[in-house]
Design a protein around this motif. Structure first.
Motif, PDB file in Angstrom:
ATOM      1  N   PHE A   1       4.327   1.342 -13.070  1.00  0.00           N
ATOM      2  CA  PHE A   1       4.082   0.741 -11.758  1.00  0.00           C
ATOM      3  C   PHE A   1       5.448   0.509 -11.118  1.00  0.00           C
ATOM      4  CE2 PHE A   1       0.176   0.123 -13.846  1.00  0.00           C
ATOM      5  CZ  PHE A   1      -0.790  -0.282 -12.954  1.00  0.00           C
ATOM      6  N   ASN A   2       5.790   1.317 -10.117  1.00  0.00           N
ATOM      7  CA  ASN A   2       7.063   1.172  -9.410  1.00  0.00           C
ATOM      8  C   ASN A   2       6.765   0.492  -8.076  1.00  0.00           C
ATOM      9  OD1 ASN A   2       9.375   1.489  -7.851  1.00  0.00           O
ATOM     10  ND2 ASN A   2       9.928   3.398  -8.850  1.00  0.00           N
ATOM     11  N   PHE A   3       7.297  -0.722  -7.899  1.00  0.00           N
ATOM     12  CA  PHE A   3       6.981  -1.528  -6.718  1.00  0.00           C
ATOM     13  C   PHE A   3       7.870  -1.226  -5.518  1.00  0.00           C
ATOM     14  CE2 PHE A   3       5.006  -3.798 -10.141  1.00  0.00           C
ATOM     15  CZ  PHE A   3       3.839  -4.267  -9.583  1.00  0.00           C
ATOM     16  N   GLY A   4       8.831  -0.328  -5.651  1.00  0.00           N
ATOM     17  CA  GLY A   4       9.706   0.001  -4.529  1.00  0.00           C
ATOM     18  C   GLY A   4      10.403  -1.237  -4.000  1.00  0.00           C
ATOM     19  N   GLN A   5      10.252  -1.505  -2.711  1.00  0.00           N
ATOM     20  CA  GLN A   5      10.847  -2.685  -2.086  1.00  0.00           C
ATOM     21  C   GLN A   5       9.756  -3.629  -1.570  1.00  0.00           C
ATOM     22  OE1 GLN A   5      13.441  -0.794   0.835  1.00  0.00           O
ATOM     23  NE2 GLN A   5      15.180  -1.253  -0.482  1.00  0.00           N
ATOM     24  N   SER A   6       8.615  -3.647  -2.253  1.00  0.00           N
ATOM     25  CA  SER A   6       7.483  -4.433  -1.764  1.00  0.00           C
ATOM     26  C   SER A   6       7.539  -5.898  -2.156  1.00  0.00           C
ATOM     27  CB  SER A   6       6.173  -3.830  -2.274  1.00  0.00           C
ATOM     28  OG  SER A   6       6.121  -3.894  -3.685  1.00  0.00           O
ATOM     29  N   ILE A   7       8.313  -6.264  -3.169  1.00  0.00           N
ATOM     30  CA  ILE A   7       8.396  -7.659  -3.601  1.00  0.00           C
ATOM     31  C   ILE A   7       9.657  -8.270  -3.007  1.00  0.00           C
ATOM     32  CG2 ILE A   7       8.605  -9.213  -5.568  1.00  0.00           C
ATOM     33  CD1 ILE A   7       7.015  -7.119  -7.176  1.00  0.00           C
ATOM     34  N   VAL A   8       9.469  -9.243  -2.109  1.00  0.00           N
ATOM     35  CA  VAL A   8      10.598  -9.875  -1.423  1.00  0.00           C
ATOM     36  C   VAL A   8      10.506 -11.385  -1.588  1.00  0.00           C
ATOM     37  CG1 VAL A   8      10.788  -8.014   0.282  1.00  0.00           C
ATOM     38  CG2 VAL A   8       9.415 -10.020   0.800  1.00  0.00           C
ATOM     39  N   ASP A   9      11.666 -12.065  -1.509  1.00  0.00           N
ATOM     40  CA  ASP A   9      11.606 -13.525  -1.578  1.00  0.00           C
ATOM     41  C   ASP A   9      11.005 -14.072  -0.292  1.00  0.00           C
ATOM     42  OD1 ASP A   9      13.682 -13.935   0.304  1.00  0.00           O
ATOM     43  OD2 ASP A   9      15.202 -14.104  -1.237  1.00  0.00           O
ATOM     44  N   ASN A  10      10.361 -15.208  -0.403  1.00  0.00           N
ATOM     45  CA  ASN A  10       9.568 -15.745   0.699  1.00  0.00           C
ATOM     46  C   ASN A  10      10.414 -16.155   1.900  1.00  0.00           C
ATOM     47  OD1 ASN A  10       7.063 -16.654   1.866  1.00  0.00           O
ATOM     48  ND2 ASN A  10       7.816 -18.717   1.533  1.00  0.00           N
ATOM     49  N   GLN A  26       0.834  -1.210   0.000  1.00  0.00           N
ATOM     50  CA  GLN A  26       0.000   0.000   0.000  1.00  0.00           C
ATOM     51  C   GLN A  26       0.865   1.255   0.000  1.00  0.00           C
ATOM     52  OE1 GLN A  26      -0.145  -2.415   2.292  1.00  0.00           O
ATOM     53  NE2 GLN A  26      -2.100  -3.416   1.996  1.00  0.00           N
ATOM     54  N   ASN A  27       2.022   1.224   0.662  1.00  0.00           N
ATOM     55  CA  ASN A  27       2.900   2.394   0.735  1.00  0.00           C
ATOM     56  C   ASN A  27       4.036   2.347  -0.280  1.00  0.00           C
ATOM     57  OD1 ASN A  27       1.515   3.602   2.930  1.00  0.00           O
ATOM     58  ND2 ASN A  27       2.498   2.160   4.311  1.00  0.00           N
ATOM     59  N   GLN A  28       4.405   1.166  -0.729  1.00  0.00           N
ATOM     60  CA  GLN A  28       5.551   1.033  -1.622  1.00  0.00           C
ATOM     61  C   GLN A  28       5.199   1.230  -3.100  1.00  0.00           C
ATOM     62  OE1 GLN A  28       8.942   0.267  -1.005  1.00  0.00           O
ATOM     63  NE2 GLN A  28       8.498   0.714   1.122  1.00  0.00           N
ATOM     64  N   LEU A  29       4.037   0.762  -3.520  1.00  0.00           N
ATOM     65  CA  LEU A  29       3.668   0.824  -4.935  1.00  0.00           C
ATOM     66  C   LEU A  29       3.277   2.248  -5.326  1.00  0.00           C
ATOM     67  CD1 LEU A  29       3.045  -0.558  -7.653  1.00  0.00           C
ATOM     68  CD2 LEU A  29       0.740  -0.978  -6.789  1.00  0.00           C
ATOM     69  N   ILE A  30       3.947   2.758  -6.344  1.00  0.00           N
ATOM     70  CA  ILE A  30       3.621   4.075  -6.884  1.00  0.00           C
ATOM     71  C   ILE A  30       3.218   3.886  -8.338  1.00  0.00           C
ATOM     72  CG2 ILE A  30       4.479   6.373  -7.455  1.00  0.00           C
ATOM     73  CD1 ILE A  30       6.445   6.051  -5.110  1.00  0.00           C
ATOM     74  N   ILE A  31       2.003   4.316  -8.671  1.00  0.00           N
ATOM     75  CA  ILE A  31       1.495   4.203 -10.033  1.00  0.00           C
ATOM     76  C   ILE A  31       1.444   5.597 -10.622  1.00  0.00           C
ATOM     77  CG2 ILE A  31      -0.429   3.459 -11.479  1.00  0.00           C
ATOM     78  CD1 ILE A  31      -1.218   1.561  -9.168  1.00  0.00           C
ATOM     79  N   SER A  32       2.059   5.761 -11.784  1.00  0.00           N
ATOM     80  CA  SER A  32       2.105   7.070 -12.432  1.00  0.00           C
ATOM     81  C   SER A  32       1.661   6.927 -13.884  1.00  0.00           C
ATOM     82  CB  SER A  32       3.516   7.631 -12.369  1.00  0.00           C
ATOM     83  OG  SER A  32       3.584   8.861 -13.049  1.00  0.00           O
ATOM     84  N   PRO A  33       0.690   7.720 -14.345  1.00  0.00           N
ATOM     85  CA  PRO A  33      -0.124   8.638 -13.568  1.00  0.00           C
ATOM     86  C   PRO A  33      -1.054   7.862 -12.632  1.00  0.00           C
ATOM     87  CG  PRO A  33      -0.932   8.528 -15.821  1.00  0.00           C
ATOM     88  CD  PRO A  33       0.305   7.714 -15.765  1.00  0.00           C
TER      89      PRO A  33
END
Length: 179
Positions: free
Chosen positions: A113-122, A72-79
């Motif tokens: 769609f910039n996912f920041g650091q939201s995708i991590v290995d399990n 919710q805080n990491q994903l940035i969608i532009s526009p």
């Protein structure tokens, strides 16, 4: 002779019992070296950097099981989209991320769609830093670029985790601080 056979049989049974009792030892496996590599994107449906985009669903496939953290805080969608898309997996681990778009996309527009650091290995939680998925609803991806430096206003040092976005100022965005 009978006595010798009985003693040999007893000795053999004793040796077999000792050998079998040593078969399985309790303990934790030693494992291998610690995993330090982040999950890698192996394919996307539709492909990353697509043009004439009309899909309502995006799937990003990875080389290992992943989970989402603080999406919710990491994903940035532009526009920005009017309605937030549905993103899975929100719980549990999978080898893909699925995005269900709820909005009608603008014509001739490039979306990022910039996912920041939201995708991590399990297992280890290694983040895939700044994974970006880009598509255009038009014939080409916008090729404009911006260069510069961004520094922390308090210590005047660059921050390694910054995203800079430009938005047209209109009735929806009248302030320079969106996020």
């Amino acid at each position: 002779m009978q006595y010798l056979r009985r003693n040999l049989a007893l000795l053999f049974a004793l040796c077999a019992l000792v050998a079998l009792s040593r078969c399985g030892r309790k303990g934790s496996p030693g494992g291998g070296p610690m995993d330090t590599t982040p999950p890698a994107l192996v394919r996307a449906e539709p492909p990353n950097n697509s043009t004439q985009f009309k899909a309502k669903r995006i799937r990003l496939y990875f080389d290992e099981y992943i989970r989402l953290e603080d999406i919710q805080n990491q994903l940035i969608i532009s526009p920005p989209l009017k309605n937030k898309p549905d993103i899975t997996p929100m719980g549990g681990a999978r080898k893909y991320v699925e995005i269900q778009l709820k909005d009608t996309l603008l014509e001739n527009t490039t979306y990022t769609f910039n996912f920041g650091q939201s995708i991590v290995d399990n297992n280890e939680g290694n983040p895939n830093n700044f994974l970006t998925y880009v598509f255009s609803t038009g014939d080409y991806l916008d090729s404009l670029s911006l260069t510069g430096a961004v520094a922390d206003a308090f210590n005047l040092k660059p921050d390694p985790f910054i995203s800079v976005l430009l938005h047209e100022i209109d009735t929806a965005f009248t302030d320079s601080v969106i996020y």
